[in-house]
Design an enzyme around this catalytic site. Structure first.
Site, short mmCIF file in Angstrom:
data_model
loop_
_atom_site.label_atom_id
_atom_site.label_comp_id
_atom_site.label_asym_id
_atom_site.label_seq_id
_atom_site.Cartn_x
_atom_site.Cartn_y
_atom_site.Cartn_z
N CYS A 1 -3.48 -7.89 -60.38
CA CYS A 1 -2.35 -8.79 -60.21
C CYS A 1 -1.31 -8.01 -59.30
CB CYS A 1 -1.78 -8.97 -61.70
SG CYS A 1 -2.73 -9.82 -62.93
N LYS B 1 4.85 11.59 -41.23
CA LYS B 1 5.19 10.32 -41.02
C LYS B 1 4.71 9.59 -42.11
CE LYS B 1 0.89 10.16 -38.53
NZ LYS B 1 -0.09 9.27 -37.51
N ARG C 1 -5.38 6.07 -26.46
CA ARG C 1 -4.19 5.65 -27.21
C ARG C 1 -3.06 6.09 -26.27
NH1 ARG C 1 -3.21 7.37 -33.53
NH2 ARG C 1 -2.23 9.16 -32.45
N ASP D 1 1.51 -6.64 -60.27
CA ASP D 1 2.16 -5.52 -60.97
C ASP D 1 1.15 -4.94 -62.14
OD1 ASP D 1 4.64 -6.52 -59.65
OD2 ASP D 1 4.32 -8.12 -61.24
N HIS E 1 -3.77 14.28 -28.47
CA HIS E 1 -4.30 13.94 -29.89
C HIS E 1 -5.96 14.12 -29.85
CE1 HIS E 1 -3.97 13.14 -34.06
NE2 HIS E 1 -4.53 12.01 -33.89
N TYR F 1 -5.93 -13.80 -63.51
CA TYR F 1 -6.07 -15.00 -62.74
C TYR F 1 -7.51 -15.26 -62.32
CZ TYR F 1 -1.20 -14.27 -61.71
OH TYR F 1 0.40 -14.00 -62.10
N ARG G 1 -0.77 20.82 -35.81
CA ARG G 1 -0.18 19.61 -36.07
C ARG G 1 -0.88 19.00 -37.28
NH1 ARG G 1 -0.68 17.05 -31.04
NH2 ARG G 1 -1.70 15.84 -31.93
C1 LIG Z 1 -0.50 12.52 -32.97
C2 LIG Z 1 -0.87 12.99 -34.35
N1 LIG Z 1 -0.87 14.38 -34.47
C3 LIG Z 1 -1.32 14.84 -35.70
C4 LIG Z 1 -1.57 13.94 -36.94
C5 LIG Z 1 -2.08 14.51 -38.14
O1 LIG Z 1 -3.29 14.05 -38.38
P1 LIG Z 1 -4.17 14.84 -39.71
O2 LIG Z 1 -3.45 13.94 -40.74
O3 LIG Z 1 -5.76 14.08 -39.70
O4 LIG Z 1 -4.12 16.06 -40.07
C6 LIG Z 1 -1.63 12.65 -36.73
C7 LIG Z 1 -2.01 11.56 -37.86
O5 LIG Z 1 -2.63 10.50 -37.36
C8 LIG Z 1 -1.02 12.16 -35.16
O6 LIG Z 1 -1.05 10.85 -35.01
#
Ligand SMILES: Cc1ncc(COP(=O)(O)O)c(C=O)c1O
Length: 372
Positions: free
Chosen positions: A310, A37, A135, A312, A164, A264, A220
């Protein structure tokens, strides 16, 4: 040394990513869902996806359907889980593309099923449970009824259940153990009812490394894939390598007289004659507008950013590197000679996490891929 034709750029070592992924698979003994992500934590979504597929990763996880669409457009086949919220209007396209979406309450599940059925398709889903994070997710106690409902909805195919962990990056906290206990109770109840789906998963990077009983059928990890530690309390084992280096070219060098204002609102003034350089990176690239805390590497020396940040550009104090010349390499994150500034170092002074530092690297900074 020939530098690439940019004022600033990121170098992403895809071999580091492949090697980190293999290490995670090896140490856990589990298949990996790599979390890509937020543009693969700033590293570049499609390129990192290709690299992790080369390393044998069966699953990719993203937060949003749009990220999964980008992966498919980029030619990434195979299993992709969208872990966050999806709008019901995205279901038919997601199902057509063979994506897996997350369901976490009965209304959403019914809406997804209806959309898939109307399109003459079946949507693959994983059910998300809240074992204590507070969550997304249905309470684990409601899991058996929910999974039964999911099996009865004609537009859905349930492939997995997941949760999670809230505090895996602080391994002394007891919460991971009770989260895993709650989730395990659900998984056992599903198994007794003949409803256990093929894939059960829970462990992020820290969970994978520090809590073997959280590994279930698949891990994961996100942050560890990029060679970055989950936290100071949950460092990575030996052998993981950061994949990302941030570089720029020294854009200007000037001698400025004493009491000369810099940038600035003159947040810095020279105290004597000083050698002031310009680094062509600013807050629109992902740096923070914090005065007096930022550093970069020039000629293997850590030099301070002076004055305000700044959009850039920022100004750097070059008295410590008298031989620096126009066009020299600047390193903002990574190594130069024996010196290093890590994403963790920056996170410390910005009072944030390394996740935030790399996810904040904006799209306009070109990404160059090494060891493709
Ligand atoms: C649902 C879920 N699984 C796995 C991960 C991976 O977590 P990490 O980057 O701490 O390994 C995340 C990241 O926030 C997540 O939201």
């Amino acid at each position: 040394m020939t530098l690439p034709p940019y004022s600033t750029w990121l170098e992403i070592d895809l071999e580091a990513i492949r090697s980190n992924v293999r290490r995670l698979a090896h140490l856990s003994g589990r298949p990996v869902m790599t979390i890509l992500k937020a543009n693969a934590y700033g590293h570049g979504l499609v390129e990192v996806a290709r690299a992790v597929r080369q390393a044998g990763v069966p699953w990719i996880g993203v937060a949003r359907v749009e990220e999964a669409f980008l992966l498919r457009q980029g030619g990434i086949a195979g299993d992709i889980l969208v872990m966050g919220h999806a709008a019901p209007q995205q279901v038919s396209q997601a199902a057509q593309m063979g994506l897996t979406l997350t369901v976490y309450n009965p209304e959403l599940a019914a809406a997804f099923s209806g959309q898939a059925e109307a399109a003459g398709l079946r949507l693959r889903v994983h059910a998300k449970f809240d074992s204590g994070m507070g969550r997304l997710g249905l309470p684990t106690e409601e899991g058996v009824d929910f999974v039964r409902l999911l099996h009865s909805l004609p537009g859905l195919t349930l492939e997995g259940v997941f949760t999670h962990l809230a505090e895996a990056d602080d391994p002394v906290q007891p919460s991971v153990n009770w989260q895993v206990e709650r989730f395990t109770a659900l998984v056992d109840a599903l198994a007794s009812a003949g409803l256990r789906p093929p894939l059960v998963h829970a462990a992020n990077s820290a969970g994978t490394i520090y809590f073997p009983h959280a590994r279930f059928d698949m891990i994961r990890p996100g942050i560890a894939v990029y060679g970055l530690q989950p936290s100071a309390d949950a460092p990575l084992p030996e052998g993981f390598r950061p994949a990302l280096t941030w570089k720029a070219r020294l854009a200007s060098i000037k001698m400025l007289p004493p009491n000369h204002g810099i940038g600035y609102n003159y947040r810095y003034r020279t105290t004597r004659e000083e050698r002031i350089g310009v680094c062509p990176t600013g807050y629109a690239d992902g740096l923070r507008r914090k005065v007096g805390v930022n550093f970069v590497l020039v000629g293997g020396v850590k030099v301070p950013v002076v004055g305000g940040m700044c959009m850039d550009q920022c100004m750097i104090q070059l008295d410590g590197v008298p031989r620096a010349k126009l066009g020299d390499e600047i390193v903002l994150i990574g190594r130069q000679g024996a010196a290093e500034i890590s994403a963790e170092d920056i996170a410390r002074v910005w009072d944030t996490t390394n996740y935030d530092v790399v996810c904040g690297l904006t799209a306009r900074v070109p990404r160059l891929y090494l060891n493709t």
